[in-house]
Design a protein around this motif. Sequence first.
Motif, PDB file in Angstrom:
ATOM      1  N   LYS A 231       0.833  -1.206   0.000  1.00 47.05           N
ATOM      2  CA  LYS A 231       0.000   0.000   0.000  1.00 47.05           C
ATOM      3  C   LYS A 231       0.871   1.261   0.000  1.00 47.05           C
ATOM      4  CE  LYS A 231      -3.900  -0.181   2.156  1.00 47.05           C
ATOM      5  NZ  LYS A 231      -4.989  -0.154   3.191  1.00 47.05           N
ATOM      6  N   SER A 232       1.954   1.263   0.767  1.00 51.00           N
ATOM      7  CA  SER A 232       2.822   2.445   0.822  1.00 51.00           C
ATOM      8  C   SER A 232       3.493   2.700  -0.527  1.00 51.00           C
ATOM      9  CB  SER A 232       3.884   2.282   1.916  1.00 51.00           C
ATOM     10  OG  SER A 232       4.854   1.306   1.572  1.00 51.00           O
ATOM     11  N   ILE A 233       3.885   1.651  -1.216  1.00 52.42           N
ATOM     12  CA  ILE A 233       4.489   1.799  -2.550  1.00 52.42           C
ATOM     13  C   ILE A 233       3.470   2.358  -3.535  1.00 52.42           C
ATOM     14  CG2 ILE A 233       5.361   0.494  -4.533  1.00 52.42           C
ATOM     15  CD1 ILE A 233       6.864  -1.300  -2.559  1.00 52.42           C
ATOM     16  N   ALA A 234       2.230   1.855  -3.480  1.00 57.43           N
ATOM     17  CA  ALA A 234       1.179   2.334  -4.388  1.00 57.43           C
ATOM     18  C   ALA A 234       0.913   3.826  -4.172  1.00 57.43           C
ATOM     19  CB  ALA A 234      -0.100   1.528  -4.179  1.00 57.43           C
ATOM     20  N   ILE A 235       0.872   4.253  -2.915  1.00 55.16           N
ATOM     21  CA  ILE A 235       0.624   5.663  -2.601  1.00 55.16           C
ATOM     22  C   ILE A 235       1.769   6.529  -3.087  1.00 55.16           C
ATOM     23  CG2 ILE A 235       0.394   7.322  -0.719  1.00 55.16           C
ATOM     24  CD1 ILE A 235      -1.022   5.020   0.859  1.00 55.16           C
ATOM     25  N   ASP A 257      10.183 -13.556   1.821  1.00 52.10           N
ATOM     26  CA  ASP A 257       9.586 -14.266   0.688  1.00 52.10           C
ATOM     27  C   ASP A 257       8.445 -13.478   0.050  1.00 52.10           C
ATOM     28  OD1 ASP A 257      11.343 -16.338   1.118  1.00 52.10           O
ATOM     29  OD2 ASP A 257       9.936 -17.527   2.308  1.00 52.10           O
ATOM     30  N   ASP A 258       7.940 -12.466   0.751  1.00 54.64           N
ATOM     31  CA  ASP A 258       6.852 -11.650   0.209  1.00 54.64           C
ATOM     32  C   ASP A 258       7.340 -10.583  -0.753  1.00 54.64           C
ATOM     33  OD1 ASP A 258       4.811 -12.927   1.624  1.00 54.64           O
ATOM     34  OD2 ASP A 258       5.071 -11.642   3.380  1.00 54.64           O
ATOM     35  N   MET A 259       8.654 -10.374  -0.841  1.00 50.85           N
ATOM     36  CA  MET A 259       9.159  -9.230  -1.596  1.00 50.85           C
ATOM     37  C   MET A 259       8.829  -9.299  -3.088  1.00 50.85           C
ATOM     38  SD  MET A 259      10.400  -6.813   0.179  1.00 50.85           S
ATOM     39  CE  MET A 259      11.383  -5.857  -0.980  1.00 50.85           C
ATOM     40  N   ALA A 260       8.738 -10.494  -3.650  1.00 48.88           N
ATOM     41  CA  ALA A 260       8.447 -10.605  -5.088  1.00 48.88           C
ATOM     42  C   ALA A 260       7.095  -9.984  -5.415  1.00 48.88           C
ATOM     43  CB  ALA A 260       8.492 -12.066  -5.521  1.00 48.88           C
ATOM     44  N   ARG A 261       6.055 -10.310  -4.648  1.00 48.99           N
ATOM     45  CA  ARG A 261       4.737  -9.723  -4.934  1.00 48.99           C
ATOM     46  C   ARG A 261       4.665  -8.268  -4.507  1.00 48.99           C
ATOM     47  NH1 ARG A 261       0.473 -10.143  -0.890  1.00 48.99           N
ATOM     48  NH2 ARG A 261       1.220 -11.044   1.069  1.00 48.99           N
ATOM     49  N   VAL A 262       5.415  -7.895  -3.471  1.00 51.22           N
ATOM     50  CA  VAL A 262       5.441  -6.495  -3.046  1.00 51.22           C
ATOM     51  C   VAL A 262       5.987  -5.607  -4.160  1.00 51.22           C
ATOM     52  CG1 VAL A 262       6.655  -4.880  -1.533  1.00 51.22           C
ATOM     53  CG2 VAL A 262       5.559  -6.903  -0.560  1.00 51.22           C
ATOM     54  N   MET A 263       7.078  -6.049  -4.787  1.00 46.74           N
ATOM     55  CA  MET A 263       7.725  -5.215  -5.796  1.00 46.74           C
ATOM     56  C   MET A 263       7.005  -5.232  -7.136  1.00 46.74           C
ATOM     57  SD  MET A 263       9.850  -3.824  -3.919  1.00 46.74           S
ATOM     58  CE  MET A 263      10.444  -2.733  -5.218  1.00 46.74           C
ATOM     59  N   GLU A 264       5.948  -6.023  -7.257  1.00 44.47           N
ATOM     60  CA  GLU A 264       5.103  -5.979  -8.454  1.00 44.47           C
ATOM     61  C   GLU A 264       4.155  -4.784  -8.430  1.00 44.47           C
ATOM     62  OE1 GLU A 264       3.128  -9.718  -8.375  1.00 44.47           O
ATOM     63  OE2 GLU A 264       4.816 -10.831  -9.237  1.00 44.47           O
ATOM     64  N   THR A 265       4.137  -4.039  -7.332  1.00 42.59           N
ATOM     65  CA  THR A 265       3.196  -2.934  -7.163  1.00 42.59           C
ATOM     66  C   THR A 265       3.505  -1.743  -8.048  1.00 42.59           C
ATOM     67  OG1 THR A 265       2.997  -3.626  -4.843  1.00 42.59           O
ATOM     68  CG2 THR A 265       2.100  -1.468  -5.396  1.00 42.59           C
ATOM     69  N   GLU A 286      21.334 -11.682   4.086  1.00 47.41           N
ATOM     70  CA  GLU A 286      20.523 -12.688   3.406  1.00 47.41           C
ATOM     71  C   GLU A 286      19.220 -12.092   2.896  1.00 47.41           C
ATOM     72  OE1 GLU A 286      21.174 -15.826   2.387  1.00 47.41           O
ATOM     73  OE2 GLU A 286      23.184 -15.152   2.957  1.00 47.41           O
ATOM     74  N   LYS A 287      18.592 -11.204   3.682  1.00 48.80           N
ATOM     75  CA  LYS A 287      17.361 -10.550   3.233  1.00 48.80           C
ATOM     76  C   LYS A 287      17.626  -9.705   1.993  1.00 48.80           C
ATOM     77  CE  LYS A 287      14.904 -10.199   7.662  1.00 48.80           C
ATOM     78  NZ  LYS A 287      14.312  -9.257   8.651  1.00 48.80           N
ATOM     79  N   TRP A 288      18.705  -8.943   2.027  1.00 44.17           N
ATOM     80  CA  TRP A 288      19.034  -8.086   0.888  1.00 44.17           C
ATOM     81  C   TRP A 288      19.358  -8.919  -0.346  1.00 44.17           C
ATOM     82  CZ3 TRP A 288      23.068  -4.967   4.185  1.00 44.17           C
ATOM     83  CH2 TRP A 288      22.372  -4.198   5.137  1.00 44.17           C
ATOM     84  N   ARG A 289      20.088 -10.020  -0.144  1.00 43.02           N
ATOM     85  CA  ARG A 289      20.526 -10.852  -1.270  1.00 43.02           C
ATOM     86  C   ARG A 289      19.335 -11.324  -2.102  1.00 43.02           C
ATOM     87  NH1 ARG A 289      25.225 -13.376  -0.881  1.00 43.02           N
ATOM     88  NH2 ARG A 289      25.011 -13.550   1.367  1.00 43.02           N
ATOM     89  N   GLY A 290      18.303 -11.831  -1.450  1.00 42.62           N
ATOM     90  CA  GLY A 290      17.146 -12.327  -2.186  1.00 42.62           C
ATOM     91  C   GLY A 290      16.397 -11.221  -2.908  1.00 42.62           C
ATOM     92  N   ALA A 291      16.172 -10.094  -2.210  1.00 40.48           N
ATOM     93  CA  ALA A 291      15.397  -9.004  -2.806  1.00 40.48           C
ATOM     94  C   ALA A 291      16.135  -8.352  -3.961  1.00 40.48           C
ATOM     95  CB  ALA A 291      15.047  -7.971  -1.740  1.00 40.48           C
ATOM     96  N   LEU A 292      17.455  -8.373  -3.933  1.00 40.73           N
ATOM     97  CA  LEU A 292      18.234  -7.753  -5.005  1.00 40.73           C
ATOM     98  C   LEU A 292      18.109  -8.490  -6.334  1.00 40.73           C
ATOM     99  CD1 LEU A 292      21.445  -6.778  -3.012  1.00 40.73           C
ATOM    100  CD2 LEU A 292      19.995  -5.187  -4.297  1.00 40.73           C
ATOM    101  N   GLN A 293      17.538  -9.673  -6.326  1.00 39.74           N
ATOM    102  CA  GLN A 293      17.348 -10.419  -7.569  1.00 39.74           C
ATOM    103  C   GLN A 293      16.091  -9.984  -8.320  1.00 39.74           C
ATOM    104  OE1 GLN A 293      19.992 -12.328  -8.219  1.00 39.74           O
ATOM    105  NE2 GLN A 293      20.658 -11.595  -6.199  1.00 39.74           N
ATOM    106  N   LEU A 294      15.248  -9.168  -7.687  1.00 39.95           N
ATOM    107  CA  LEU A 294      13.987  -8.767  -8.303  1.00 39.95           C
ATOM    108  C   LEU A 294      14.223  -7.687  -9.352  1.00 39.95           C
ATOM    109  CD1 LEU A 294      11.893  -8.692  -5.016  1.00 39.95           C
ATOM    110  CD2 LEU A 294      11.916 -10.483  -6.768  1.00 39.95           C
ATOM    111  N   PRO A 295      13.446  -7.665 -10.426  1.00 38.01           N
ATOM    112  CA  PRO A 295      13.762  -6.807 -11.574  1.00 38.01           C
ATOM    113  C   PRO A 295      13.705  -5.311 -11.297  1.00 38.01           C
ATOM    114  CG  PRO A 295      11.637  -7.911 -11.864  1.00 38.01           C
ATOM    115  CD  PRO A 295      12.306  -8.559 -10.706  1.00 38.01           C
ATOM    116  N   THR A 296      12.849  -4.849 -10.379  1.00 40.59           N
ATOM    117  CA  THR A 296      12.783  -3.410 -10.134  1.00 40.59           C
ATOM    118  C   THR A 296      13.807  -2.931  -9.112  1.00 40.59           C
ATOM    119  OG1 THR A 296      11.056  -3.727  -8.466  1.00 40.59           O
ATOM    120  CG2 THR A 296      10.329  -3.233 -10.710  1.00 40.59           C
ATOM    121  N   VAL A 297      14.449  -3.837  -8.414  1.00 43.30           N
ATOM    122  CA  VAL A 297      15.404  -3.451  -7.361  1.00 43.30           C
ATOM    123  C   VAL A 297      16.772  -3.203  -7.982  1.00 43.30           C
ATOM    124  CG1 VAL A 297      16.510  -4.132  -5.208  1.00 43.30           C
ATOM    125  CG2 VAL A 297      14.117  -4.737  -5.617  1.00 43.30           C
TER     126      VAL A 297
END
Length: 325
Positions: A231-235, A257-265, A286-297
Amino acid sequence: MRAGRVGHEGGDAIRVGHEGGDAIIPATPAPPRAVDAAELVRLRAHHPEAVAEAAARRPRRPLVGDHGRLMIIAADHPARGALAVGDRKFAMANRADLLERLCLALSRPGVDGVLATADILDDLLLLGALDHKVVLGSMNRGGLQGASYELDDRFTGHRPQDIERLGFDAGKLLLRIDYDDPGSLNTLESTARAIDEMAERHLPVFVEPFLSRRTPEGRLVNDLSAEAVIKSIAIASGLGGSSAYTWLKVPVTDNPDDMARVMETSTLPAVLLGGDVGEDQEGAYEKWRGALQLPTVQGLVVGRSLLYPADGNVTAAVDTAVGLL
């Protein structure tokens, strides 16, 4: 007065892989160059024009380099009265020590730049530490930590015209939204106008959005659930008359594990923020490592956890973060 790069002579080295090629990083940390606070004070007192002169001659670089990633060191916490790191209440209060840590971090291979308020960036300009670096000016620091008006976060830092005048590369602002606090509405409107002013100047602005709430004790906390971050990203993405120059600065959710759908916003480019990770430095990596693989990050903007790591080794903390990119 200029401080050169902090280098290493001899010793072992480690190879860190990057999209644009490998970086060779010395394995043995070098001691940071001492900062002469008295000389900085003398220069400020007798030749205040030196700040503008240093800004005018600073060699610049593109916001995003050849490897397409950003590694920014954040140090805008003190201006909001946020000086603590873990259980050290005044860890960031010694300015010479903070500047030495920043100079060391900025000297490391793969570090692109720094985010800070005017007082710190002016010192770094005088030290010559910002040459060929990305410089982000921190824009709203008026929501002082622990204040009753914390969510009415006024723009008391860099203005868009200051960032343009000094030849800095971008701005950053914090947007915390509490549906029960009318001060959030003031910040929301001010944020939209700041985005407009930055876009008019073709200057990127990094927006750091949170949904926040107060505990029964009155302490402000950020909601890092997937639903709240979505919601914060959408706003934040919809603020202003143009999103062409807007970036997002987002946290990793409670459940990574939720970051993939979060970053689809949003399709806006984003960087991950660090926060105060306490003693669990490896968990943060470890948290950063996974999220850094997402296309918008597109990278990391991290401060206290790299400048004041639990083991005290700034070089190792920064190099490890760079290696995640």
